[in-house]
Write a protein that holds these residues in place. Structure first.
Motif, PDB file in Angstrom:
ATOM      1  N   ASP A 146      38.315  34.564  35.585  1.00  0.00           N
ATOM      2  CA  ASP A 146      38.910  34.260  36.874  1.00  0.00           C
ATOM      3  C   ASP A 146      40.308  33.675  36.753  1.00  0.00           C
ATOM      4  O   ASP A 146      40.875  33.198  37.722  1.00  0.00           O
ATOM      5  CB  ASP A 146      38.026  33.253  37.641  1.00  0.00           C
ATOM      6  CG  ASP A 146      36.713  33.879  38.045  1.00  0.00           C
ATOM      7  OD1 ASP A 146      36.699  35.105  38.249  1.00  0.00           O
ATOM      8  OD2 ASP A 146      35.725  33.152  38.157  1.00  0.00           O
ATOM      9  N   TYR A 167      42.879  51.054  33.189  1.00  0.00           N
ATOM     10  CA  TYR A 167      41.826  50.117  32.825  1.00  0.00           C
ATOM     11  C   TYR A 167      42.152  49.520  31.444  1.00  0.00           C
ATOM     12  O   TYR A 167      42.638  50.227  30.566  1.00  0.00           O
ATOM     13  CB  TYR A 167      40.477  50.846  32.773  1.00  0.00           C
ATOM     14  CG  TYR A 167      39.308  49.982  32.377  1.00  0.00           C
ATOM     15  CD1 TYR A 167      38.694  49.161  33.303  1.00  0.00           C
ATOM     16  CD2 TYR A 167      38.829  49.989  31.068  1.00  0.00           C
ATOM     17  CE1 TYR A 167      37.623  48.361  32.934  1.00  0.00           C
ATOM     18  CE2 TYR A 167      37.765  49.196  30.694  1.00  0.00           C
ATOM     19  CZ  TYR A 167      37.164  48.384  31.633  1.00  0.00           C
ATOM     20  OH  TYR A 167      36.112  47.585  31.269  1.00  0.00           O
ATOM     21  N   ASN A 181      43.157  47.200  35.887  1.00  0.00           N
ATOM     22  CA  ASN A 181      42.617  47.370  37.229  1.00  0.00           C
ATOM     23  C   ASN A 181      41.140  47.705  37.097  1.00  0.00           C
ATOM     24  O   ASN A 181      40.724  48.334  36.114  1.00  0.00           O
ATOM     25  CB  ASN A 181      43.361  48.461  37.987  1.00  0.00           C
ATOM     26  CG  ASN A 181      44.645  47.923  38.605  1.00  0.00           C
ATOM     27  OD1 ASN A 181      44.624  46.988  39.409  1.00  0.00           O
ATOM     28  ND2 ASN A 181      45.764  48.497  38.211  1.00  0.00           N
ATOM     29  N   PRO A 182      40.332  47.304  38.080  1.00  0.00           N
ATOM     30  CA  PRO A 182      38.881  47.471  37.958  1.00  0.00           C
ATOM     31  C   PRO A 182      38.438  48.900  38.214  1.00  0.00           C
ATOM     32  O   PRO A 182      39.165  49.695  38.832  1.00  0.00           O
ATOM     33  CB  PRO A 182      38.345  46.538  39.055  1.00  0.00           C
ATOM     34  CG  PRO A 182      39.416  46.565  40.101  1.00  0.00           C
ATOM     35  CD  PRO A 182      40.716  46.612  39.324  1.00  0.00           C
ATOM     36  N   ILE A 198      35.059  40.085  42.005  1.00  0.00           N
ATOM     37  CA  ILE A 198      35.524  40.575  40.703  1.00  0.00           C
ATOM     38  C   ILE A 198      35.789  42.083  40.718  1.00  0.00           C
ATOM     39  O   ILE A 198      36.379  42.614  39.772  1.00  0.00           O
ATOM     40  CB  ILE A 198      34.547  40.220  39.558  1.00  0.00           C
ATOM     41  CG1 ILE A 198      33.193  40.896  39.742  1.00  0.00           C
ATOM     42  CG2 ILE A 198      34.418  38.722  39.399  1.00  0.00           C
ATOM     43  CD1 ILE A 198      32.306  40.770  38.523  1.00  0.00           C
ATOM     44  N   LEU A 199      35.375  42.762  41.778  1.00  0.00           N
ATOM     45  CA  LEU A 199      35.726  44.174  41.926  1.00  0.00           C
ATOM     46  C   LEU A 199      37.067  44.350  42.625  1.00  0.00           C
ATOM     47  O   LEU A 199      37.571  45.475  42.719  1.00  0.00           O
ATOM     48  CB  LEU A 199      34.648  44.915  42.729  1.00  0.00           C
ATOM     49  CG  LEU A 199      33.400  45.326  41.966  1.00  0.00           C
ATOM     50  CD1 LEU A 199      32.362  45.904  42.930  1.00  0.00           C
ATOM     51  CD2 LEU A 199      33.725  46.336  40.875  1.00  0.00           C
ATOM     52  N   TYR A 200      37.622  43.247  43.059  1.00  0.00           N
ATOM     53  CA  TYR A 200      38.854  43.317  43.833  1.00  0.00           C
ATOM     54  C   TYR A 200      39.850  42.283  43.315  1.00  0.00           C
ATOM     55  O   TYR A 200      40.366  42.412  42.214  1.00  0.00           O
ATOM     56  CB  TYR A 200      38.528  43.139  45.324  1.00  0.00           C
ATOM     57  CG  TYR A 200      37.521  44.152  45.813  1.00  0.00           C
ATOM     58  CD1 TYR A 200      37.893  45.479  46.063  1.00  0.00           C
ATOM     59  CD2 TYR A 200      36.173  43.806  45.998  1.00  0.00           C
ATOM     60  CE1 TYR A 200      36.965  46.430  46.487  1.00  0.00           C
ATOM     61  CE2 TYR A 200      35.247  44.741  46.429  1.00  0.00           C
ATOM     62  CZ  TYR A 200      35.645  46.050  46.674  1.00  0.00           C
ATOM     63  OH  TYR A 200      34.722  46.979  47.084  1.00  0.00           O
ATOM     64  N   TRP A 257      39.404  40.481  39.763  1.00  0.00           N
ATOM     65  CA  TRP A 257      39.252  41.258  38.531  1.00  0.00           C
ATOM     66  C   TRP A 257      40.209  40.745  37.465  1.00  0.00           C
ATOM     67  O   TRP A 257      41.321  40.307  37.752  1.00  0.00           O
ATOM     68  CB  TRP A 257      39.523  42.731  38.788  1.00  0.00           C
ATOM     69  CG  TRP A 257      39.530  43.533  37.520  1.00  0.00           C
ATOM     70  CD1 TRP A 257      40.616  43.955  36.823  1.00  0.00           C
ATOM     71  CD2 TRP A 257      38.379  43.953  36.771  1.00  0.00           C
ATOM     72  NE1 TRP A 257      40.227  44.625  35.686  1.00  0.00           N
ATOM     73  CE2 TRP A 257      38.858  44.640  35.624  1.00  0.00           C
ATOM     74  CE3 TRP A 257      37.006  43.823  36.959  1.00  0.00           C
ATOM     75  CZ2 TRP A 257      37.999  45.192  34.681  1.00  0.00           C
ATOM     76  CZ3 TRP A 257      36.152  44.370  36.015  1.00  0.00           C
ATOM     77  CH2 TRP A 257      36.649  45.048  34.897  1.00  0.00           C
ATOM     78  N   SER A 258      39.790  40.805  36.205  1.00  0.00           N
ATOM     79  CA  SER A 258      40.629  40.405  35.080  1.00  0.00           C
ATOM     80  C   SER A 258      40.356  41.353  33.912  1.00  0.00           C
ATOM     81  O   SER A 258      39.226  41.825  33.748  1.00  0.00           O
ATOM     82  CB  SER A 258      40.296  38.965  34.657  1.00  0.00           C
ATOM     83  OG  SER A 258      40.850  38.685  33.388  1.00  0.00           O
ATOM     84  N   LEU A 270      37.291  40.905  31.641  1.00  0.00           N
ATOM     85  CA  LEU A 270      35.949  41.309  32.048  1.00  0.00           C
ATOM     86  C   LEU A 270      35.605  42.651  31.403  1.00  0.00           C
ATOM     87  O   LEU A 270      36.488  43.434  31.074  1.00  0.00           O
ATOM     88  CB  LEU A 270      35.874  41.427  33.574  1.00  0.00           C
ATOM     89  CG  LEU A 270      35.975  40.112  34.344  1.00  0.00           C
ATOM     90  CD1 LEU A 270      36.117  40.381  35.831  1.00  0.00           C
ATOM     91  CD2 LEU A 270      34.758  39.230  34.082  1.00  0.00           C
ATOM     92  N   LEU A 275      30.404  43.123  34.287  1.00  0.00           N
ATOM     93  CA  LEU A 275      30.422  43.619  35.656  1.00  0.00           C
ATOM     94  C   LEU A 275      29.038  44.059  36.099  1.00  0.00           C
ATOM     95  O   LEU A 275      28.576  43.694  37.192  1.00  0.00           O
ATOM     96  CB  LEU A 275      31.408  44.786  35.765  1.00  0.00           C
ATOM     97  CG  LEU A 275      31.476  45.485  37.120  1.00  0.00           C
ATOM     98  CD1 LEU A 275      31.884  44.518  38.211  1.00  0.00           C
ATOM     99  CD2 LEU A 275      32.437  46.668  37.055  1.00  0.00           C
TER     100      LEU A 275
END
Length: 206
Positions: free
Chosen positions: A25, A114, A117-118, A144-146, A149-150, A153, A158
């Motif tokens: 996060d 990737y 971006n998720p 975390i889908l938006y 997201w990092s 991850l 996920l």
């Protein structure tokens, strides 16, 4: 821009693969790694090609991880060996939840940049849920889908989060998108659980 030495490029990629070194996060971590990645690998004008190559390396690493350490209640992998960016996943419904005994299928489509971006994730199996669109399977209100997201991850993290989210949704703003199921979840828990159980039997256990 002056190119980074090859050994330094390798060090940066290896550091990015050490996916547990930062909190997922941490927005500053995301910005830091994005800047390093762009400076190191995007210096010669071939941004898209190098981005896709890096994404393939990362996805291959994650495939190896699940093969070496398979989790018990989730699974995932490419739909076709010729397309590394299109995956299918499964989540098993949790015990003592209305989804218990169900096997829920998801689609995961990874962008060429990737892990910066998720993936786009949708439920293929119909599921009665306050934060999952009953028509197209879109997952709402899972940060975390938006925006959270990092690149630290992983698909495993996920999918584990989705498994947890299935039984413990964040309904703070769940009815903001007109999801009538969210209102039932908030107002009538008994009816919600009965309906969710019926859908689980109908769509996830057949």
């Amino acid at each position: 821009m002056e190119h980074q030495p090859e050994d330094q490029s390798l060090q940066i990629r290896e550091s990015l693969f050490k996916i547990d070194m930062f909190d997922g996060d941490d927005d500053q971590s995301l910005q830091f790694w994005q800047s390093l990645f762009k400076i190191d690998m995007f210096g010669d004008g071939q941004e898209e090609e190098k981005s896709e190559s890096f994404a393939r390396e990362r996805l291959e690493m994650e495939m190896k991880d699940i093969n070496d350490n398979p989790p018990t209640h989730i699974s995932y992998g490419p739909v076709d060996s010729d397309d590394l960016f299109n995956w299918k996943g499964t989540v098993t419904g949790a015990l003592d939840s209305p989804y218990e005994g169900g096997i829920f299928y998801l689609s995961l489509r990874f962008p060429l940049d990737y892990p910066f971006n998720p993936p786009t994730v949708k439920f293929i199996t119909k599921v009665y849920h306050p934060c999952i669109d009953e028509k197209d399977g879109r997952i709402d209100h899972m940060d975390i889908l938006y925006e959270k997201w990092s690149p630290v991850l992983t698909v495993k993290k996920l999918m584990l989060s989705i498994a947890s989210f299935l039984s413990h949704p964040d309904v703070t703003n769940a009815n903001a998108n007109g999801n009538y199921i969210a209102q039932i979840y908030l107002d009538d828990t008994k009816t919600f659980r009965e309906n969710a159980r019926k859908w689980t039997f109908q769509y996830a256990m057949s």
